[in-house]
Motif scaffolding. Structure first.
Motif, PDB file in Angstrom:
ATOM      1  N   THR A 184     -40.559 -42.487 -11.683  1.00 38.63           N
ATOM      2  CA  THR A 184     -41.989 -42.376 -11.965  1.00 38.63           C
ATOM      3  C   THR A 184     -42.353 -40.899 -12.063  1.00 38.63           C
ATOM      4  N   PRO A 185     -43.424 -40.589 -12.831  1.00 45.58           N
ATOM      5  CA  PRO A 185     -43.822 -39.192 -12.967  1.00 45.58           C
ATOM      6  C   PRO A 185     -44.016 -38.484 -11.630  1.00 45.58           C
ATOM      7  N   ALA A 186     -44.502 -39.186 -10.585  1.00 43.39           N
ATOM      8  CA  ALA A 186     -44.677 -38.539  -9.282  1.00 43.39           C
ATOM      9  C   ALA A 186     -43.338 -38.043  -8.747  1.00 43.39           C
ATOM     10  N   ARG A 187     -42.314 -38.863  -8.915  1.00 42.03           N
ATOM     11  CA  ARG A 187     -40.978 -38.452  -8.472  1.00 42.03           C
ATOM     12  C   ARG A 187     -40.456 -37.295  -9.310  1.00 42.03           C
ATOM     13  N   ILE A 188     -40.804 -37.317 -10.613  1.00 39.09           N
ATOM     14  CA  ILE A 188     -40.387 -36.223 -11.490  1.00 39.09           C
ATOM     15  C   ILE A 188     -40.983 -34.904 -10.985  1.00 39.09           C
ATOM     16  N   LEU A 189     -42.268 -34.936 -10.646  1.00 37.99           N
ATOM     17  CA  LEU A 189     -42.927 -33.714 -10.174  1.00 37.99           C
ATOM     18  C   LEU A 189     -42.247 -33.189  -8.914  1.00 37.99           C
ATOM     19  N   VAL A 190     -42.001 -34.087  -7.962  1.00 38.60           N
ATOM     20  CA  VAL A 190     -41.338 -33.683  -6.721  1.00 38.60           C
ATOM     21  C   VAL A 190     -39.970 -33.088  -7.033  1.00 38.60           C
ATOM     22  N   THR A 191     -39.213 -33.791  -7.888  1.00 38.51           N
ATOM     23  CA  THR A 191     -37.875 -33.323  -8.245  1.00 38.51           C
ATOM     24  C   THR A 191     -37.930 -31.917  -8.846  1.00 38.51           C
ATOM     25  N   PHE A 192     -38.883 -31.702  -9.749  1.00 41.29           N
ATOM     26  CA  PHE A 192     -38.958 -30.407 -10.424  1.00 41.29           C
ATOM     27  C   PHE A 192     -39.304 -29.273  -9.462  1.00 41.29           C
ATOM     28  N   VAL A 193     -40.207 -29.537  -8.534  1.00 40.25           N
ATOM     29  CA  VAL A 193     -40.577 -28.485  -7.588  1.00 40.25           C
ATOM     30  C   VAL A 193     -39.374 -28.121  -6.715  1.00 40.25           C
ATOM     31  N   VAL A 194     -38.720 -29.150  -6.177  1.00 43.12           N
ATOM     32  CA  VAL A 194     -37.570 -28.901  -5.308  1.00 43.12           C
ATOM     33  C   VAL A 194     -36.448 -28.214  -6.101  1.00 43.12           C
ATOM     34  N   LEU A 195     -36.280 -28.652  -7.345  1.00 44.93           N
ATOM     35  CA  LEU A 195     -35.275 -28.037  -8.212  1.00 44.93           C
ATOM     36  C   LEU A 195     -35.578 -26.552  -8.423  1.00 44.93           C
ATOM     37  N   GLY A 196     -36.857 -26.241  -8.606  1.00 42.58           N
ATOM     38  CA  GLY A 196     -37.261 -24.845  -8.798  1.00 42.58           C
ATOM     39  C   GLY A 196     -36.901 -23.990  -7.594  1.00 42.58           C
ATOM     40  N   VAL A 197     -37.143 -24.533  -6.399  1.00 44.44           N
ATOM     41  CA  VAL A 197     -36.798 -23.825  -5.167  1.00 44.44           C
ATOM     42  C   VAL A 197     -35.286 -23.568  -5.136  1.00 44.44           C
ATOM     43  N   VAL A 235     -45.744 -33.615  -3.572  1.00 44.56           N
ATOM     44  CA  VAL A 235     -45.295 -32.380  -4.227  1.00 44.56           C
ATOM     45  C   VAL A 235     -45.395 -31.209  -3.257  1.00 44.56           C
ATOM     46  N   ILE A 236     -46.546 -31.116  -2.553  1.00 46.89           N
ATOM     47  CA  ILE A 236     -46.733 -30.006  -1.610  1.00 46.89           C
ATOM     48  C   ILE A 236     -45.773 -30.152  -0.426  1.00 46.89           C
ATOM     49  N   LEU A 237     -45.629 -31.391   0.060  1.00 43.50           N
ATOM     50  CA  LEU A 237     -44.727 -31.622   1.199  1.00 43.50           C
ATOM     51  C   LEU A 237     -43.305 -31.182   0.882  1.00 43.50           C
ATOM     52  N   GLY A 254     -40.534 -25.891 -23.607  1.00 41.29           N
ATOM     53  CA  GLY A 254     -40.279 -27.162 -24.291  1.00 41.29           C
ATOM     54  C   GLY A 254     -39.033 -27.845 -23.759  1.00 41.29           C
ATOM     55  N   VAL A 255     -37.957 -27.062 -23.579  1.00 43.19           N
ATOM     56  CA  VAL A 255     -36.696 -27.651 -23.114  1.00 43.19           C
ATOM     57  C   VAL A 255     -36.857 -28.228 -21.701  1.00 43.19           C
ATOM     58  N   ILE A 256     -37.578 -27.512 -20.841  1.00 48.34           N
ATOM     59  CA  ILE A 256     -37.772 -28.031 -19.472  1.00 48.34           C
ATOM     60  C   ILE A 256     -38.527 -29.365 -19.522  1.00 48.34           C
ATOM     61  N   CYS A 257     -39.509 -29.469 -20.422  1.00 47.78           N
ATOM     62  CA  CYS A 257     -40.241 -30.729 -20.561  1.00 47.78           C
ATOM     63  C   CYS A 257     -39.338 -31.840 -21.109  1.00 47.78           C
ATOM     64  N   VAL A 258     -38.442 -31.477 -22.015  1.00 46.81           N
ATOM     65  CA  VAL A 258     -37.515 -32.470 -22.561  1.00 46.81           C
ATOM     66  C   VAL A 258     -36.635 -33.034 -21.442  1.00 46.81           C
ATOM     67  N   ILE A 259     -36.199 -32.170 -20.524  1.00 46.41           N
ATOM     68  CA  ILE A 259     -35.393 -32.651 -19.392  1.00 46.41           C
ATOM     69  C   ILE A 259     -36.203 -33.700 -18.610  1.00 46.41           C
ATOM     70  N   GLY A 260     -37.486 -33.402 -18.402  1.00 49.58           N
ATOM     71  CA  GLY A 260     -38.360 -34.360 -17.723  1.00 49.58           C
ATOM     72  C   GLY A 260     -38.470 -35.668 -18.489  1.00 49.58           C
ATOM     73  N   GLY A 276     -44.182 -33.787 -21.731  1.00 46.59           N
ATOM     74  CA  GLY A 276     -44.764 -32.521 -22.182  1.00 46.59           C
ATOM     75  C   GLY A 276     -46.075 -32.200 -21.493  1.00 46.59           C
ATOM     76  N   THR A 277     -46.757 -33.230 -20.980  1.00 51.12           N
ATOM     77  CA  THR A 277     -47.977 -32.990 -20.214  1.00 51.12           C
ATOM     78  C   THR A 277     -47.810 -33.344 -18.741  1.00 51.12           C
ATOM     79  N   VAL A 278     -46.647 -33.876 -18.349  1.00 54.38           N
ATOM     80  CA  VAL A 278     -46.415 -34.183 -16.933  1.00 54.38           C
ATOM     81  C   VAL A 278     -45.854 -32.956 -16.225  1.00 54.38           C
ATOM     82  N   VAL A 279     -44.865 -32.323 -16.858  1.00 61.35           N
ATOM     83  CA  VAL A 279     -44.097 -31.263 -16.215  1.00 61.35           C
ATOM     84  C   VAL A 279     -44.864 -29.939 -16.060  1.00 61.35           C
ATOM     85  N   PRO A 280     -45.660 -29.506 -17.053  1.00 60.51           N
ATOM     86  CA  PRO A 280     -46.415 -28.261 -16.842  1.00 60.51           C
ATOM     87  C   PRO A 280     -47.429 -28.400 -15.711  1.00 60.51           C
TER      88      PRO A 280
END
Lengths: 145, 118, 335
Positions: B27-40, A124-126, B11-17, A85-89
């Protein structure tokens, strides 16, 4: 006991994360951050900004808040409860930019802060940029026909 | 109503995470990368724009929204500038967020000190 | 003469005395159930230093000096200091010993360093090479966290199997003469790797090494688990301890009654929210040199086996796909 058997055994011995309560917490806290975003969009809209600018200003404000709360050591405390909930936003992105840089200050401003600020932001940026260029290539090819 | 929609979708998008973190040990770093690429990707197949129309900040605040922005930007730039747009579109559209993250990140790093945890 | 018995054990004929110990623990550790057993509890985990690495080496140095003071010895009395910690190039030890005037051997055994140093120290004294040896180790939550896991301010959740690195240090002064509990046997472990790759599950990575060393110890010495008032492991934590006891039982050794783990003793697991317990060199270091040595001196414990375990983990190599090797060293201590 072979390695494979041992790892199976370990899996069975290791408690799972409490996924249901974690998800509930992530849902509520992630939802609240998004509502805050919605409020900001409305406020910036009222101030006369167009839709797109209001959205960008909202992102910038949330990033500011995420960064500040990280510096004040409040964000990690919320994150312990909120998980994804605080990682994804986008506030989580701000946290991941600030936190490695903040503690690398002891190694100086260039190779400490300067390099480590990209520890998580860099990937993330890459990959974001790479994916957007790939998408752009597709758009361009489509535009040729 | 807008707020409720933002709350629910965000909320639902965060639950997926959360499920990805707990179930896959990503790891959260991989989650962030995945989410950005998924958004694209989701914007490329024209799924994300309707979600943004529906949920507003619920779809733009999660990091998938960052990916959506990148993709929307590149589409616009290719439309306006052709081939060059492939390279300029994504970062132009996301420049506000990236610059804010770096500037605020830098300032906070300079002002604050890392603290012990309990 | 010292005698090698079995394949991995040395019986020391002139067993060295543990003359004195010193232990210093961090703020969180001081709030735990063993808070009153440490010689000193920090009020500030930085120890007034500007970097976490300096904080750790200062912590280690203060512990060494406190041990000397308690043993009423001068630095020039000490023949060797054996020290190590978790950080790259053992910076905790090197920068603490830099300010001491004592010949030094640096050790890396990850969290097994307390018993690794006591093993080698006992053999040095037993072999007639030294009269006084100091065995020193430390860990610091903040310096470890940034080297091995995530930045301190990073907002993430710990998995249930994760352990909390102890901020603490322990120092034991071994002597060829005097009164006190003695190190009678040294069982040296082998590097064991059962293919665990989860860096948030150190207990499971280390348990096989603990089992291997413990089996070797029982086989070499012919001792039975009941002969020990306590079989103390370093930082297996909740999951590792559970695995150790269960798999030892399968091997025919029931250690459930007398097994204790420093990682479980040092914190109130639930109330202090440390998931699977404590870890780090300073975990066994501060608990052995504090609580356990106190009990030995009071003669509440007559014969114990101390076995610190270490996960020889390098985050970069684990990223490359390698699993986590582990080690366990055991020493028998008799009153």
């Amino acid at each position: 006991m072979t390695n494979k058997e041992y790892n199976e055994y370990v899996k069975q011995k290791t408690p799972d994360s409490k996924i249901f309560s974690n998800c509930l917490k992530a849902f509520v806290s992630g939802g609240i951050i998004c509502v805050l975003g919605q409020v900001l969009i409305a406020v910036f809209g009222k101030c006369g900004f167009g839709e797109e600018d209001a959205s960008t200003l909202t992102s910038i404000t949330l990033i500011f808040l995420g960064a500040l709360l990280t510096g004040l050591d409040i964000y990690p405390k919320i994150a312990k409860f909120a998980g994804a909930g605080t990682v994804v936003p986008i506030t989580g992105f701000a946290n991941s930019v600030v936190s490695p840089a903040l503690e690398a200050k002891t190694e100086g401003m260039v190779l400490g802060v300067g390099a480590k600020i990209f520890t998580i932001a860099g990937p993330v940026i890459l990959y974001g940029t790479f994916a957007s260029c790939a998408a752009g290539l597709i758009y361009w090819i489509i535009s040729l026909f | 109503m807008d707020y409720l929609k933002a709350f629910a979708v965000g909320g639902v998008i965060c639950v997926i995470g959360q499920i990805l973190i707990d179930k896959t040990k990503l790891t959260p770093a991989r989650i962030l990368v995945t989410f950005v690429v998924l958004g694209v990707f989701l914007q490329l197949i024209r799924v994300y724009e309707p979600l943004v129309k529906f949920a507003g900040a619920g779809a733009t605040v999660p990091l998938t929204g960052f990916g959506y922005n990148l993709c929307k930007g590149v589409a616009k730039a290719v439309n306006e500038r052709g081939f060059l747009g492939i390279f300029t579109g994504g970062l132009t559209a996301s420049s506000g967020g990236v610059a804010a993250a770096l500037v605020f990140g830098f300032l906070v790093s300079v002002i604050f000190r890392s603290k012990s945890k309990k | 003469m010292n005698t090698r018995i079995g394949t991995q054990t040395v019986k020391i004929e002139n067993p060295p005395v543990i003359l004195e110990t010193a232990s210093i623990a961090g703020v969180k550790e001081g709030e735990g159930p063993l808070g009153s057993t440490f010689d000193k509890v920090l009020t500030d985990d930085t120890l007034g230093e500007k970097t976490w690495e300096k904080s750790e080496s200062t912590l280690q140095r203060q512990t060494a000096l406190l041990a000397l003071e308690k043993a009423r010895l001068k630095q020039s009395d000490i023949n060797y200091i054996l020290a190590g910690d978790l950080l790259n190039q053992c910076v905790g030890a090197h920068y603490s010993v830099r300010d001491l005037d004592i010949p030094f051997f640096g050790l890396y055994g990850a969290c097994s360093t307390m018993t690794e140093s006591m093993s080698i120290g006992s053999m040095l004294i037993g072999g007639g090479c030294a009269d006084y040896v100091m065995c020193l180790t430390s860990s610091h939550f903040c310096s470890s966290e940034r080297q091995f896991r995530n930045p301190l301010e990073y907002g993430g959740q710990r998995t249930p199997s994760a352990q909390w690195t102890v901020t603490g240090a322990g120092c034991a002064v071994l002597s060829s003469h005097g009164d006190g509990p003695r190190v009678t046997h040294v069982t040296t472990g082998k590097v064991i790797d059962k293919g665990v790759t989860d860096i948030s599950n150190m207990g499971a990575a280390m348990a096989p090494a603990a089992i291997d060393t413990l089996l070797a110890h029982f086989a070499d010495t012919g001792a039975k688990p009941d002969e020990y008032d306590m079989i103390l492991t370093g930082d297996l934590g909740v999951i590792g301890s559970d695995i150790l006891c269960e798999l030892m039982l399968k091997e025919g050794f029931d250690i459930r009654k007398n097994h204790r783990d420093c990682g479980k003793l040092i914190y109130d697991i639930e109330a202090q929210d440390v998931h699977a317990g404590g870890s780090g060199c300073g975990c066994c270091g501060s608990v052995f040199c504090g609580y356990i040595f106190g009990e030995l001196k009071k003669r509440n414990l007559k014969k114990i086996l101390v076995m610190a375990t270490g996960a020889l983990m390098n985050p970069m190599v684990v990223e490359q796909g390698e699993s986590i090797p582990a080690i366990a060293h055991a020493v028998t201590i008799e009153n």
